[in-house]
Design an enzyme around this catalytic site. Structure first.
Site: not given
Ligand code: NAD
Length: 282
Positions: A53, A97, A120
């Site tokens: 990422k 994460q 997200d």
């Protein structure tokens, strides 16, 4: 024989497009988009995902703010880091994460991220907006799946879509997005009585379980579009999906490979969400 829905190639196009938009936007005075990646603990897979990422951020010209915290970080310490990122004007997107180490309350952490910076798309407000069919930051994996289906040229209107898996990050949101495109959607899960029968009816199949080759090739309807979200590591170290790719390819019209299908698109959509969070519709 199925055609391959090449997520690696499509994601590369998306990143190229974002890179051009970022360069043009900065020239006309828009802020450089910034994504904060928050990694807690030492889960090896999480470290790899975050590395990808961050690399993608660099490639498209975003700023990356990386926060790495030890596994024994307390809930309070993590929440205060998130608060700092929420108020930092250079940070437009925040990614925490998952999974978080044991002892941390994942739901509370996701809720603490500002919904405006929720790259997200996991904040309850954004998930609620998706349920109502409103514009919002949406979860990246389902967004990537929808882009792959669009790339296949298959019209979802009136099609029978079957989603296997009901997680908040893949199964439920992809079901809502398919519904929004007028598919007739079934959601299957670990208690589904006859998974094979459900899958056999699917014009479009989304497999998001995390069990290697759970979906057998002979279950696939002739001409179906098969999207395999699963990432499973085999004993020899290789990665495979939830669908028996070889056999399913003999029946499907389109199929995503693992790796190289949904995974790269997830990261591309994370970048796209961050750009939207930074610039809105500019
Ligand atoms: P999860 O573990 O949260 O949910 C799994 C779902 O599968 C559950 O809803 C469960 O009911 C269902 N399930 C379990 N056993 C089943 C069975 N025998 N029959 C039918 N359904 C069954 O999983 P998740 O977070 O949605 O992830 C699913 C898979 O997708 C994992 O392999 C994960 O690594 C992968 N994934 C990939 C990406 C990507 O970018 N490619 C992103 C997210 C998740």
């Amino acid at each position: 024989m199925a055609r391959i829905l090449d997520g690696k190639a499509l994601a590369s196009q998306v990143r190229q497009n974002l890179k051009e938009r970022v360069a043009e936007g900065i020239q006309v005075g828009l802020p450089q988009p910034g994504l904060a990646t928050v990694l807690v603990g030492d889960d090896p897979a999480s470290h790899v995902y975050v590395k990808f990422k961050r690399r993608a951020c660099d490639e498209v010209g975003f700023q990356n703010f990386h926060i790495e915290l030890p596994a024994d970080t307390t809930q309070g310490e993590l929440l205060s880091k998130i608060d700092e990122l929420n108020t930092n004007p250079e940070v437009h997107g925040i990614l925490v994460q998952l999974p978080l180490p044991k002892g941390l309350d994942e739901a509370a952490v996701l809720q603490a991220v500002s919904p405006l910076k929720d790259a997200d798309g996991f904040h309850p407000m954004n998930q609620g907006a998706l349920m109502q069919g409103k514009q919002s930051l949406r979860p990246c994996t389902p967004l990537g799946i929808m882009s792959l289906i669009e790339a296949s040229g298959v019209d979802l209107n009136g099609k029978k879509a079957v989603v296997v898996g009901r997680s908040n990050i893949v199964g439920k949101p992809i079901a809502l997005m398919l519904l929004e495109k007028h598919a007739t959607v079934s959601i299957c899960h670990s208690r589904t009585a006859d998974l094979a029968a459900e899958v056999r009816a699917a014009d479009v199949l989304i497999a998001a379980v995390g069990r290697a080759h759970l979906v057998q090739g002979q279950w696939i309807k002739e001409g179906a579009v098969v999207i395999d979200v699963g990432i499973n590591r085999l004993e020899d170290g290789s990665l495979t999906g939830d669908v028996d790719f070889e056999k399913a390819s003999e029946r499907a019209s389109w199929i995503t490979p693992v790796p190289g299908g949904v995974g790269p698109m997830t990261i591309a959509m994370l970048l796209s969400n961050t750009l939207d969070a930074a610039w809105g519709n500019k």
